[in-house]
Design an enzyme around this catalytic site. Structure first.
Site, mmCIF file in Angstrom:
data_model
loop_
_atom_site.group_PDB
_atom_site.id
_atom_site.type_symbol
_atom_site.label_atom_id
_atom_site.label_comp_id
_atom_site.label_asym_id
_atom_site.label_seq_id
_atom_site.Cartn_x
_atom_site.Cartn_y
_atom_site.Cartn_z
ATOM 1 N N HIS A 43 -6.714 -39.513 28.539
ATOM 2 C CA HIS A 43 -5.361 -38.979 28.707
ATOM 3 C C HIS A 43 -5.311 -38.078 29.926
ATOM 4 O O HIS A 43 -6.333 -37.565 30.382
ATOM 5 C CB HIS A 43 -4.935 -38.193 27.466
ATOM 6 C CG HIS A 43 -5.846 -37.050 27.126
ATOM 7 N ND1 HIS A 43 -7.041 -37.226 26.470
ATOM 8 C CD2 HIS A 43 -5.757 -35.718 27.363
ATOM 9 C CE1 HIS A 43 -7.630 -36.058 26.303
ATOM 10 N NE2 HIS A 43 -6.883 -35.119 26.850
ATOM 11 N N CYS A 98 -8.056 -27.319 25.456
ATOM 12 C CA CYS A 98 -8.757 -28.272 26.311
ATOM 13 C C CYS A 98 -8.059 -28.286 27.667
ATOM 14 O O CYS A 98 -6.946 -27.754 27.804
ATOM 15 C CB CYS A 98 -8.779 -29.668 25.695
ATOM 16 S SG CYS A 98 -7.165 -30.466 25.564
#
Length: 683
Positions: free
Chosen positions: A65, A194
């Site tokens: 992603h 993240c």
């Protein structure tokens, strides 16, 4: 999620055998629907995200992603592989692959939906249903939530709670059968984050919450994602018995968690082994181990993730010290160089400007610049040692680290002494933090007890035990450098050039740079030290300049995004910023890095052979007036740049043109983007 995934974005028979091929196959479906405007630009962004941390998860899941300028709307593509594809997960290949594409300016609502998907992936009923589904439309409906997987009442309640936990800050209740209120269960607060803030952040939160329910522990999570974050209630933090940080970017407002037992790991540890983290923080609480938790953001916020080797942790600690030291090197070195340029090489004999300063005399201004630079250089070793210790032990490591670094200067142990002092200081503080401390004195540990004991231990070791041997080693290295001549000097220049171009700003590059700056970090550096500094800077300029030249003379060999990066690389290379070549090296490492190393080695060797010298540790072409033998120095850079450019062009020309590269026949090597495409942004 109805507008994010359709049957056209589902491939139940994904035939790719690598993660790159899988990402391309799914991205092509996005591009066919007009949701990705520049396929290769988007895939480069996916690869850059993958390079930060593998996106494979235990349980057979791959979730590449990124956020990209080449994405028009939030999009999700799903592929199922019968053979499995390696996405870097510890338990093996992934058979369920989700490619998430978010626009650079994706709104909070869309990111919230994507985070809900990430949480669903922690539900085994959801993944089992995806493995069994036979129709792309049904798979898309399942992912959208139009069709719920078969689940019992307990599982449905858990999934519903997970989907709404972002708004509720991740709060969970104890599992049935947990201790009664009178026996208050163990309470944990956690923060997950993240680099992208879309997937792993929320998957780690869900995983920790589920593990807490199974263990009868109250776990309250604060996911710090791209859509922002809801701060935990201060009362919840105050009542917590322990803290878990599962993150790959700095924890925001970390000082809120000060004074509690803390487990600090990467975000994937929060996904893959949440039960171990909860057990670990319980053990720390029982032993009374407390960390300050109040240090500001830094390049190294933790001593290393669980499972990392000692070598990896050591590299992180050393890079923490070097990264804080470099600005002092640049400021001090440039000021000293300017002082010499204005006042001549006898300016180091000038009296203190406190005693003699004439506003109208150039020599006075030169002396002022020189003396400020000398003071700045005086911080190099203490800062290096202090922030190595900080990288190891957080803020409590600063005091003994700075003390040890200052002692290294006092006993003439130099940079070797600073490295040793920083590592010793960090180790001593880490050892003290493992001692069980009574609750009554925990509050004064970070500000009184730890600084006192650690400074005394470090001072004793540096003054009495290891200081003299290190000082002797430092003197031996200095004498060796001063004695380098002829072939030995040329070979050293070639070696330093290779190191500067090996990882373009990474650890090996920083070792060569620190080696060079150590030699000039004195008021009167030797001629050999200044030659080494010149060779290092010249070699470091070659890779970005060569990439800029290659994209100019053979633009058809590069993608449109790379050609845009090439324009920026001219300035970055001229400024001695080797990182300007990283986008090219990341996209094609087997051609770019060896070519850069050859050109850098030639430039370093020529610089040493020409006898070029440099007092400034940075500045690129902007400090050419401060360089000894400047004309030959520029020739050395030009030769290395041309060699690297030629090698890159030849190697790239031996393969088929990259998809998306400019079409042949463009006279200037440039091409325009497809109609309606967004213009790429230089990295």
């Amino acid at each position: 999620m109805s507008d994010m995934i359709t049957a056209d974005l589902v491939d139940l028979d994904l035939s790719a055998d690598t993660k790159e091929a899988a990402a391309r196959a799914l991205a092509e479906r996005m591009a066919a629907l007009g949701r990705v405007t520049d396929l290769d630009g988007f895939l480069a962004d996916v690869a850059a995200r993958e390079a930060q941390m593998p996106t494979g998860l235990d349980g057979g899941i791959g979730i590449p992603h990124c956020r990209s300028e080449h994405v028009t709307e939030p999009t999700l593509a799903f592929g199922r592989s019968a053979a499995g594809i390696d996405f870097g997960a510890a338990d093996g290949p992934a058979d369920l692959i989700f490619l998430i594409a978010a626009p650079a300016g994706a709104d909070d609502a869309h990111l919230t939906i994507l985070s809900s998907l990430a949480r669903q992936l922690m539900n085994s009923e959801f993944t089992d249903a995806l493995r069994a589904v036979a129709d792309p439309a049904a798979a898309a409906a399942l992912i959208r939530g139009d069709e719920a997987p078969a689940a019992g009442p307990e599982d449905s309640a858990a999934v519903s709670e997970a989907a709404s936990s972002e708004t509720a800050a991740g709060s969970t209740a104890p599992a049935p059968g947990a201790p009664a209120v009178a026996e208050r269960p163990f309470r944990v607060v956690a923060v997950t984050s993240c680099p992208t803030g879309i997937a792993h952040t929320y998957m780690a939160a869900e995983s920790l919450e589920n593990a807490g329910r199974e263990a009868g522990v109250e776990v309250t999570v604060e996911p710090q994602g791209s859509a922002g974050f809801t701060r935990l209630d201060p009362a919840v933090i105050a009542a917590a018995d322990g803290v878990i940080f599962a993150h790959d970017v700095p924890v925001r407002e970390k000082e809120r968690f000060a004074g509690k037992p803390t487990v600090d790991v990467g975000v994937k540890a929060g996904i893959n082994r949440p039960g171990e983290l909860i057990s670990e923080v319980r053990g720390k609480a029982e032993r009374g181990e407390v960390t300050s938790g109040s240090a500001p953001s830094s390049p190294v916020e933790r001593g290393g993730e669980a499972g990392e080797g000692y070598g990896t942790k050591l590299r992180k600690w050393l890079m923490s010290g070097v990264s804080y030291m470099v600005p002092f090197v640049a400021a001090g070195g440039l000021l000293i160089a300017l002082g010499f340029a204005i006042g001549g090489y006898k300016i180091n004999k000038a009296p203190s400007v406190m005693d003699h300063f004439v506003w109208t005399q150039g020599d006075s201004w030169a002396a002022l610049l020189f003396q400020i630079g000398v003071v700045s250089f005086g911080f190099l070793v203490p800062v290096l040692a202090g922030y190595i210790a900080y990288g190891m032990a957080d803020r409590p490591g600063l005091v003994p680290g700075f003390v040890g670094g200052s002692i290294a200067l006092t006993i003439n142990a130099g940079f070797l002494g600073g490295l040793a002092a920083g590592l010793i200081a960090g180790g001593v503080v880490m050892a003290i933090q493992k001692v069980r401390i009574p609750a009554a004195v925990r509050g004064i540990m970070p500000v009184v007890v730890i600084p006192l004991i650690s400074s005394a231990v470090v001072g004793f070791l540096m003054f009495v035990v290891i200081g003299k041997p290190i000082a002797s080693a430092q003197k031996g290295m200095t004498d060796w450098l001063n004695g380098l001549t002829g072939t030995n000097a040329i070979l050293l220049g070639a070696l330093l050039g290779l190191m500067m171009c090996f990882d373009l700003g990474g650890p090996v590059n920083k070792v060569a740079y620190t080696f060079a700056t150590a030699g000039i970090a004195v008021s009167s550096p030797s001629d050999s030290a200044m030659k080494i500094m010149a060779a290092v800077m010249a070699a470091g300029m070659v890779p970005p300049l060569a990439m800029a030249l290659a994209t100019t003379v053979r633009g058809r060999l590069f993608t449109q995004t790379e050609r845009e990066n090439g324009k920026a690389a001219w300035v970055l290379g001229a400024s001695f910023i080797s990182e300007g070549a990283i986008p090219f090296a990341a996209a094609d490492p087997l051609r770019v890095i060896p070519s850069s190393m050859v050109g850098g080695a030639i430039t370093g060797a020529l610089s040493m052979a020409f006898g070029a010298t440099l007092r400034a540790p940075h500045g690129g072409v902007f400090v050419v007036p401060l360089i000894g033998n400047p004309f030959l120095y520029l020739i050395a850079i030009a030769v290395g740049t041309c060699v690297t450019t030629a090698l890159v062009v030849v190697l790239k020309g031996m393969r088929k043109p990259a998809p998306g590269a400019a079409t042949a026949g463009a006279a200037d090597g440039t091409a325009t983007a497809p109609a309606g495409a967004k213009q790429p942004v230089a990295v």
